[in-house]
Enzyme design. Structure first.
Site, mmCIF file in Angstrom:
data_model
loop_
_atom_site.group_PDB
_atom_site.id
_atom_site.type_symbol
_atom_site.label_atom_id
_atom_site.label_comp_id
_atom_site.label_asym_id
_atom_site.label_seq_id
_atom_site.Cartn_x
_atom_site.Cartn_y
_atom_site.Cartn_z
ATOM 1 N N GLY A 4 0.904 -1.201 0.014
ATOM 2 C CA GLY A 4 -0.001 -0.054 -0.131
ATOM 3 C C GLY A 4 0.897 1.084 -0.096
ATOM 4 N N ASN A 5 0.249 2.295 0.231
ATOM 5 C CA ASN A 5 0.915 3.740 0.299
ATOM 6 C C ASN A 5 0.266 4.581 1.390
ATOM 7 O OD1 ASN A 5 -1.151 5.294 -0.986
ATOM 8 N ND2 ASN A 5 -1.034 3.740 -2.547
ATOM 9 N N ARG A 6 0.858 5.781 1.760
ATOM 10 C CA ARG A 6 0.350 6.461 2.960
ATOM 11 C C ARG A 6 -0.746 7.378 2.762
ATOM 12 N NH1 ARG A 6 5.361 9.476 4.525
ATOM 13 N NH2 ARG A 6 4.021 10.480 6.045
#
Ligand code: CTP
Length: 428
Positions: free
Chosen positions: A231-233
Site C-alpha cells: 500500500g501507500n501512505r
C-alpha cells in the site's frame, strides 16, 4: 411576507460593508433582502462605493443613517459601537483592495475600524477580474483572511464588466444573504469534514450547481494474501476535501474512496463508493466516469500489484530468509479516462512528487501531463514529512501546455477550493 415574519423573530444587527467596485450596485439587493427578512441593517460604504451607488439609496433601503467617516457621531464612538453591536458583518462586494486592507488590518475609514472592532462573523463576497483574483497577492490575502476565520462566498464564474467572463463575478445577492445567515445558524459549523486547522472553508457559491463530479481519494491496497497488502501512505484527506468543496458548490458528487477512514466520509452527504485495490478502483471509476462532467483523480493508485495473490497466509517457515514478491503493472486509470474522455468532460490528474526543487518538480509534472494529457495536473510535493497524513498541502497546477496556472499551499480544503475555482472556470 411569511419570510419576513418568520425571520423577524430572530432579528440580527447586520453591518453591510460595500467597497468600491462595479458590483456595488448589486449590494443594494443584499441590503434589501436582509431588511425584508426583518434584520437591522447598517450600511458602511467606502468612499469608492459611493461613486457606484448613492448614499440616499442606501439610507432609504436600510432605514438607518449611512456614513463613511469616523468623524461623524464621534461622541458615540460610532466605529466601535457598530462593530460591537453587529451580529454579522457582510462585505459585498469586496474588491481586491478591500481584501488587501482587511488582511493588513488597515483602519483608515469607518469600514476598516468597524472590522477591527467587531467579534462578529465576517462574510465577504469578492468581486474582481480573474487576473486580480488569481494574482499571488490576492491569493495570499484570501488565505490570510480564511485562516483568521473570515468566510468567503464566491466569487463565481460568469460574465464580468466588459466582454469577458471568468472567475471573479460577485455571487448573487440572495446567495450571499443565505450563506451569511447560515453562518449565524451554524456558528460552530465544522470546516470541510473537520479536516482543516481552523481555516474557514468556501461558502457555497453555487458555481458547480448541477455538475456531476467524480472524485477518487485514498490509497489502493494490493493484496498479497488474506492479511497483507502492498500500500501507500495516502489518507484520502485531500480527496475528501475535494468532495466536500464540490458538494458545497452545488455539485452532485461521487467519491470513490480507496481505504479512506469511514469517519472522514461519514458526514459528507455525497455518494461514497468504497474500494480496496487498484483493480476495484478502476472498475468503480469506469462506471461512474460515464456520467461525470468532472473527474478529480486524487487517489494514490498503486502502479503495480502482486502477480499472485495467495489464498492462505504466507508462512515464513516456508519462505526462509528472503521473500521476493513479483509485481505486475496495474491499468493506468487516469490514462484510460483521458483516452476515452467525453467532449466537455474535465479531467484533473495528480502527480505526487518527492522532488524538493520547484523547477525540477514542475519539469516532472510537465512530462506527466504530456504523457497523460489531463485538463489540469496538480503537482503535489510529498515526502517523509509532507503531503501525506497531514492537514496541509502545497501544489503547483499545470495546464495541458505545461504552464503553471496556479500555485498555492494551505489546508487541504483551501487547496481543493483553489483547484475547483479553475475547474469552474474551465467548465464556463
Ligand atoms: N493513476 C491512475 N492509475 C494508476 C496510477 C496512477 O489513475 N495506475 C493516477 C493518479 O490517481 C494520479 C495520476 O495518475 O492522478 C498520477 O499518478 P503517479 O503514479 O503519481 O504518476 P505516474 O504517471 O504513474 O508516474 P510516476 O510513477 O513516474 O510518478
Amino acid at each position: 411576507m411569511t419570510g419576513v415574519s418568520a425571520a423577524a423573530e430572530h432579528t440580527r444587527t447586520v453591518v453591510v460593508g460595500i467597497t468600491g467596485g462595479i458590483a456595488a450596485y448589486k449590494a443594494v439587493g443584499v441590503v434589501r433582502d436582509l431588511v425584508t427578512r426583518g434584520h437591522d441593517v447598517h450600511v458602511v460604504p467606502t468612499e469608492g462605493a459611493l461613486r457606484f451607488v448613492g448614499l440616499p439609496t442606501l439610507e432609504a433601503l436600510s432605514r438607518n443613517p449611512v456614513t463613511t467617516s469616523v468623524w461623524d457621531d464621534v461622541a458615540e464612538v460610532r466605529h466601535v459601537a457598530l462593530g460591537r453591536r453587529a451580529d454579522l458583518v457582510v462585505i459585498a462586494p469586496a474588491t481586491a483592495d478591500a481584501l488587501a486592507r482587511m488582511a493588513a488590518g488597515l483602519a483608515g475609514d469607518l469600514l476598516g475600524t468597524t472590522l477591527l472592532a467587531t467579534e462578529a462573523p465576517v462574510v465577504v463576497a469578492p468581486a474582481m477580474h480573474p487576473q486580480m483574483w488569481e494574482h499571488p497577492a490576492t491569493r495570499a490575502n484570501v488565505e490570510t483572511l480564511r485562516a483568521r476565520g473570515v468566510r468567503f462566498v464566491g466569487p463565481v464564474v460568469g460574465a464580468l464588466t466588459g466582454d469577458d467572463a471568468g472567475i471573479g463575478r460577485m455571487s448573487e445577492p440572495r446567495d450571499i444573504v443565505e450563506a451569511a445567515l447560515a453562518v449565524l445558524d451554524q456558528p460552530d459549523r465544522p470546516d470541510d469534514a473537520g479536516l482543516t486547522t481552523g481555516a474557514a472553508p468556501s461558502l457555497p457559491s453555487g458555481d458547480l450547481r448541477g455538475v456531476r463530479v467524480l472524485v477518487t481519494a485514498g490509497g489502493t491496497r494490493e493484496p498479497v494474501d488474506p492479511v497483507r497488502f502492498v500500500g501507500n501512505r495516502s489518507s484520502g484527506r485531500q480527496g475528501v476535501a475535494f468532495a466536500a468543496d464540490a458538494a458545497a458548490r452545488g455539485a452532485a458528487v461521487t467519491l470513490v474512496a480507496a481505504n479512506v477512514d469511514a469517519g472522514l466520509t461519514a458526514d459528507l452527504g455525497v455518494e461514497v463508493v468504497p474500494v480496496g485495490s487498484a483493480l476495484e478502483l478502476a472498475d468503480a471509476v469506469r462506471a461512474a466516469a460515464e456520467d461525470a462532467d468532472v473527474v478529480v483523480m486524487t487517489a494514490a493508485v498503486a502502479d503495480y500489484r502482486p502477480t499472485e495473490v495467495h489464498a492462505e497466509k504466507l508462512k515464513k517457515d516456508a519462505q526462509g530468509d528472503h521473500l521476493t514478491l513479483e509485481l505486475v503493472r496495474n491499468p493506468d486509470v487516469l490514462a484510460e479516462l483521458v483516452a476515452n474522455r467525453r467532449s466537455g468532460q474535465i479531467i484533473v490528474g495528480f502527480a505526487a512528487e518527492t522532488e524538493p526543487d520547484r523547477a525540477a518538480r514542475i519539469a516532472l509534472g510537465r512530462a506527466k501531463i504530456a504523457r497523460k494529457p489531463a485538463d489540469l495536473l496538480v503537482v503535489n510535493h510529498v515526502g517523509w514529512s509532507s503531503g501525506f497524513e497531514r492537514e496541509e498541502n502545497a501544489i503547483e497546477v499545470l495546464s495541458p501546455g505545461g504552464e503553471v496556472v496556479r500555485e498555492t499551499s494551505g489546508t487541504k480544503a483551501e487547496v481543493a477550493a483553489a483547484v475547483l475555482d479553475l475547474v469552474a472556470t474551465a467548465l464556463a
